[in-house]
Design a protein around this motif. Sequence first.
Motif, PDB file in Angstrom:
ATOM      1  N   THR A   7      13.887 -26.831 -54.730  1.00 53.87           N
ATOM      2  CA  THR A   7      13.248 -26.598 -53.419  1.00 53.87           C
ATOM      3  C   THR A   7      13.383 -27.797 -52.500  1.00 53.87           C
ATOM      4  O   THR A   7      12.872 -27.769 -51.374  1.00 53.87           O
ATOM      5  N   ASP A   8      14.080 -28.839 -52.974  1.00 54.04           N
ATOM      6  CA  ASP A   8      14.259 -30.034 -52.153  1.00 54.04           C
ATOM      7  C   ASP A   8      15.738 -30.357 -51.944  1.00 54.04           C
ATOM      8  O   ASP A   8      16.133 -31.522 -51.907  1.00 54.04           O
ATOM      9  N   LEU A   9      16.559 -29.304 -51.803  1.00 53.77           N
ATOM     10  CA  LEU A   9      17.972 -29.507 -51.532  1.00 53.77           C
ATOM     11  C   LEU A   9      18.172 -30.212 -50.191  1.00 53.77           C
ATOM     12  O   LEU A   9      17.483 -29.914 -49.210  1.00 53.77           O
ATOM     13  N   ASP A  10      19.152 -31.118 -50.150  1.00 56.68           N
ATOM     14  CA  ASP A  10      19.530 -31.756 -48.884  1.00 56.68           C
ATOM     15  C   ASP A  10      20.670 -31.020 -48.201  1.00 56.68           C
ATOM     16  O   ASP A  10      20.678 -30.878 -46.971  1.00 56.68           O
ATOM     17  N   TYR A  11      21.657 -30.565 -49.002  1.00 54.65           N
ATOM     18  CA  TYR A  11      22.822 -29.873 -48.454  1.00 54.65           C
ATOM     19  C   TYR A  11      23.203 -28.717 -49.370  1.00 54.65           C
ATOM     20  O   TYR A  11      23.037 -28.803 -50.595  1.00 54.65           O
ATOM     21  N   ALA A  12      23.726 -27.646 -48.767  1.00 53.28           N
ATOM     22  CA  ALA A  12      24.254 -26.519 -49.532  1.00 53.28           C
ATOM     23  C   ALA A  12      25.626 -26.159 -48.980  1.00 53.28           C
ATOM     24  O   ALA A  12      25.805 -26.054 -47.757  1.00 53.28           O
ATOM     25  N   PHE A  13      26.583 -25.975 -49.884  1.00 49.95           N
ATOM     26  CA  PHE A  13      27.928 -25.543 -49.522  1.00 49.95           C
ATOM     27  C   PHE A  13      28.182 -24.196 -50.183  1.00 49.95           C
ATOM     28  O   PHE A  13      28.104 -24.084 -51.410  1.00 49.95           O
ATOM     29  N   HIS A  14      28.473 -23.183 -49.376  1.00 48.84           N
ATOM     30  CA  HIS A  14      28.757 -21.842 -49.896  1.00 48.84           C
ATOM     31  C   HIS A  14      30.269 -21.631 -49.850  1.00 48.84           C
ATOM     32  O   HIS A  14      30.835 -21.294 -48.813  1.00 48.84           O
TER      33      HIS A  14
END
Length: 362
Positions: A81-88
């Motif tokens: 719940t504390d992601l900084d960045y997400a790459f899909h």
Amino acid sequence: MIQNTEKFPKPDFGNKRVLVVGGAGFVGSNLVHRVLEDNPREIVVVDNLLSADVSNVPNGPRVRFVASTVTDDLVLGDLPTDLDYAFHLACYHGNQSSIADPIADHDNNNITSLKLFERLKDIRSLRKVVYAAAGCAVAKKTKDEPAATSEDAPVDLFHDSPYSISKLVGEMYGNYYFRRHKMPFAKARFQNVYGPREILGAGRWRGTPHTVWRNVTPTFIFKALHKEALPLINGGEDGRDFIYVGDLVEGLTRIAAYGEPGEAYNLASGRETRIRDLAALINKLTGNPTPPDIAPPRDWDNSGRRYGDPTKSMNNLGFLARTQIEEGLRQTIDWTRSHLEVIRRCMAHHADRVPEVKNYVA
């Protein structure tokens, strides 16, 4: 020309928590290795290995690999719940497979994007969600001299493959979650990426021999190393914008660091290379003396000639595709030579469906 480059230092993911969906794949694994250079707090890699191989995933205490589809509710619920960045970066690879099985393309592209974005909208720590879009989905299709495709090019409603359609749908879903839920969504429009870690035959059967013969560059390199004729579809008259994976990955990190939510950015070299010229260069670099094999056009493909305009990415991100195609091909050929055992292992899984593969894996 790049403007204000002092505003765009190299992105740093030190002590950050990063999600890479599709992180065992060609581009995803290169991105994971790049982020690892910065000593992140954690990289969560989610990949169902449908078109990837686990050998691409680095081992180490900072990498958590989840071998599953991201559409699994348990996987989504377990994301930090504390992601900084997400790459899909996950997709149903690629055009031919989507034509063979449009439902599988829908399930692995459209549903994946929708369920992932629905989960990410609630993670308020996210600084950026970067989506792998497709430059081919907006490029004007022409057999004549092409013009560079910019980010604001009009979108045609007639497409050659479900893959192209689903890539656009992914953009639209992301745009919706940006506007409705303020999810910091940005789009990276890929051109034709090539480079190390693209493994022929990686993953499970996806309906056609292109499960093995994935894209033109790794196919040409593998066949050239075996002194075979390179198949020039449509006589090699078509043209593409080839970008080295290291440059593209740096572009992804720059979109994460500097991209504006809601915007699209071309990750392109800005140059067209004709397929016949690509084949000639690969034959020269590998010492392949066999002349190419002229093949007819594919009945579904109306792409013709195209290349992307990187001006916006240059000016707004400090992005530049620095690797010249000859140098990029040299590095890719070297990697292929040193990983033939892995490639043949992956190809062997499909030998019963693609009989010619038995010539390489026996």
